[in-house]
Design a protein around this motif. Sequence first.
Motif, PDB file in Angstrom:
ATOM      1  N   UNK A 128      86.962   2.023   9.705  1.00 43.53           N
ATOM      2  CA  UNK A 128      87.636   3.206  10.071  1.00 43.53           C
ATOM      3  C   UNK A 128      86.833   4.298   9.681  1.00 43.53           C
ATOM      4  N   UNK A 129      87.239   5.250   9.988  1.00 43.59           N
ATOM      5  CA  UNK A 129      86.478   6.611   9.933  1.00 43.59           C
ATOM      6  C   UNK A 129      87.242   7.666   9.093  1.00 43.59           C
ATOM      7  N   UNK A 130      86.670   8.701   8.630  1.00 43.09           N
ATOM      8  CA  UNK A 130      87.114   9.543   7.768  1.00 43.09           C
ATOM      9  C   UNK A 130      86.519  10.985   7.893  1.00 43.09           C
ATOM     10  N   UNK A 131      87.040  11.943   7.549  1.00 44.40           N
ATOM     11  CA  UNK A 131      86.402  13.194   7.351  1.00 44.40           C
ATOM     12  C   UNK A 131      86.860  13.995   6.246  1.00 44.40           C
ATOM     13  N   UNK A 163      82.250  10.099   8.054  1.00 38.37           N
ATOM     14  CA  UNK A 163      81.771   8.779   7.623  1.00 38.37           C
ATOM     15  C   UNK A 163      82.599   7.753   7.938  1.00 38.37           C
ATOM     16  N   UNK A 164      82.305   6.530   7.751  1.00 42.77           N
ATOM     17  CA  UNK A 164      82.770   5.154   8.105  1.00 42.77           C
ATOM     18  C   UNK A 164      83.090   4.455   6.890  1.00 42.77           C
ATOM     19  N   UNK A 165      84.110   3.429   6.803  1.00 42.24           N
ATOM     20  CA  UNK A 165      84.090   2.344   5.860  1.00 42.24           C
ATOM     21  C   UNK A 165      84.409   1.252   6.641  1.00 42.24           C
ATOM     22  N   UNK A 166      83.434   0.239   6.377  1.00 43.09           N
ATOM     23  CA  UNK A 166      83.372  -0.930   7.267  1.00 43.09           C
ATOM     24  C   UNK A 166      83.427  -2.166   6.307  1.00 43.09           C
ATOM     25  N   UNK A 210      87.776  10.575  -2.249  1.00 45.47           N
ATOM     26  CA  UNK A 210      88.335  11.792  -1.490  1.00 45.47           C
ATOM     27  C   UNK A 210      88.273  11.323   0.118  1.00 45.47           C
ATOM     28  N   UNK A 211      88.120  10.156   0.228  1.00 50.43           N
ATOM     29  CA  UNK A 211      88.027   9.748   1.851  1.00 50.43           C
ATOM     30  C   UNK A 211      89.389   9.274   2.326  1.00 50.43           C
ATOM     31  N   UNK A 212      90.128  10.006   3.191  1.00 52.12           N
ATOM     32  CA  UNK A 212      91.352   9.637   3.655  1.00 52.12           C
ATOM     33  C   UNK A 212      90.854   8.809   4.957  1.00 52.12           C
ATOM     34  N   UNK A 213      90.937   7.359   5.073  1.00 50.98           N
ATOM     35  CA  UNK A 213      90.451   6.587   6.161  1.00 50.98           C
ATOM     36  C   UNK A 213      91.477   6.890   7.052  1.00 50.98           C
ATOM     37  N   UNK A 214      91.170   6.804   8.383  1.00 50.15           N
ATOM     38  CA  UNK A 214      91.900   6.838   9.492  1.00 50.15           C
ATOM     39  C   UNK A 214      92.074   5.600  10.284  1.00 50.15           C
ATOM     40  N   UNK A 215      93.033   5.377  11.134  1.00 53.62           N
ATOM     41  CA  UNK A 215      93.259   4.208  11.580  1.00 53.62           C
ATOM     42  C   UNK A 215      92.079   3.415  12.092  1.00 53.62           C
ATOM     43  N   UNK A 216      92.400   1.860  11.968  1.00 50.84           N
ATOM     44  CA  UNK A 216      91.124   0.988  12.382  1.00 50.84           C
ATOM     45  C   UNK A 216      90.484   1.422  13.592  1.00 50.84           C
ATOM     46  N   UNK A 217      89.470   1.623  13.627  1.00 46.99           N
ATOM     47  CA  UNK A 217      88.266   1.656  14.962  1.00 46.99           C
ATOM     48  C   UNK A 217      87.944   0.443  15.417  1.00 46.99           C
ATOM     49  N   UNK A 218      87.826  -0.461  14.817  1.00 47.65           N
ATOM     50  CA  UNK A 218      87.488  -1.933  15.416  1.00 47.65           C
ATOM     51  C   UNK A 218      87.902  -2.875  14.333  1.00 47.65           C
ATOM     52  N   UNK A 219      88.062  -4.174  15.078  1.00 52.56           N
ATOM     53  CA  UNK A 219      88.919  -5.378  14.423  1.00 52.56           C
ATOM     54  C   UNK A 219      88.197  -6.638  14.696  1.00 52.56           C
TER      55      UNK A 219
END
Length: 138
Positions: free
Chosen positions: A86-89, A100-103, A64-73
């Motif tokens: 990526x971040x999500x809410x 949260x974040x997905x890395x 249920x995590x909708x990852x938002x655009x790339x935060x870092x590359x």
Amino acid sequence: MGLPEDTFIPRITQMPQWTEVRLISAYQGKISSEEAYVSIVWPKEAMALNQAQKMLFEQARDRGMNLQGIVSTGEDTIYSWERRKWRFEKNVGTPALIGGEAILGELNGQTFWVMTQMPAEYVEGFSPRIDVILKTLQ
């Protein structure tokens, strides 16, 4: 690692394609919230970053995590192993807001990913503990 032993409860899940180590927030050795955790996922076979990213997005979607655009590359990263973030809410607009974040990362040629999430009220106390884990990840 510098953290008291009773601040996380570990859970290990073996899947056909990966192993997940989930560290769930705890207080005095008891889980304080199933929604506050750091998850480290190691694929069982070596794979390219793009392939791992696809698996990360599938797992995020299933949770249920909708990852938002790339935060870092890679150039503006916090952790030495970090490649993309990526971040999500979840539960936006409700008292049960979770962020949260997905890395996506790489260590010693092994691609893996990390997912962190926590209720909004956990940010001050839980975020620094997650940061210690991720800075010392080997």
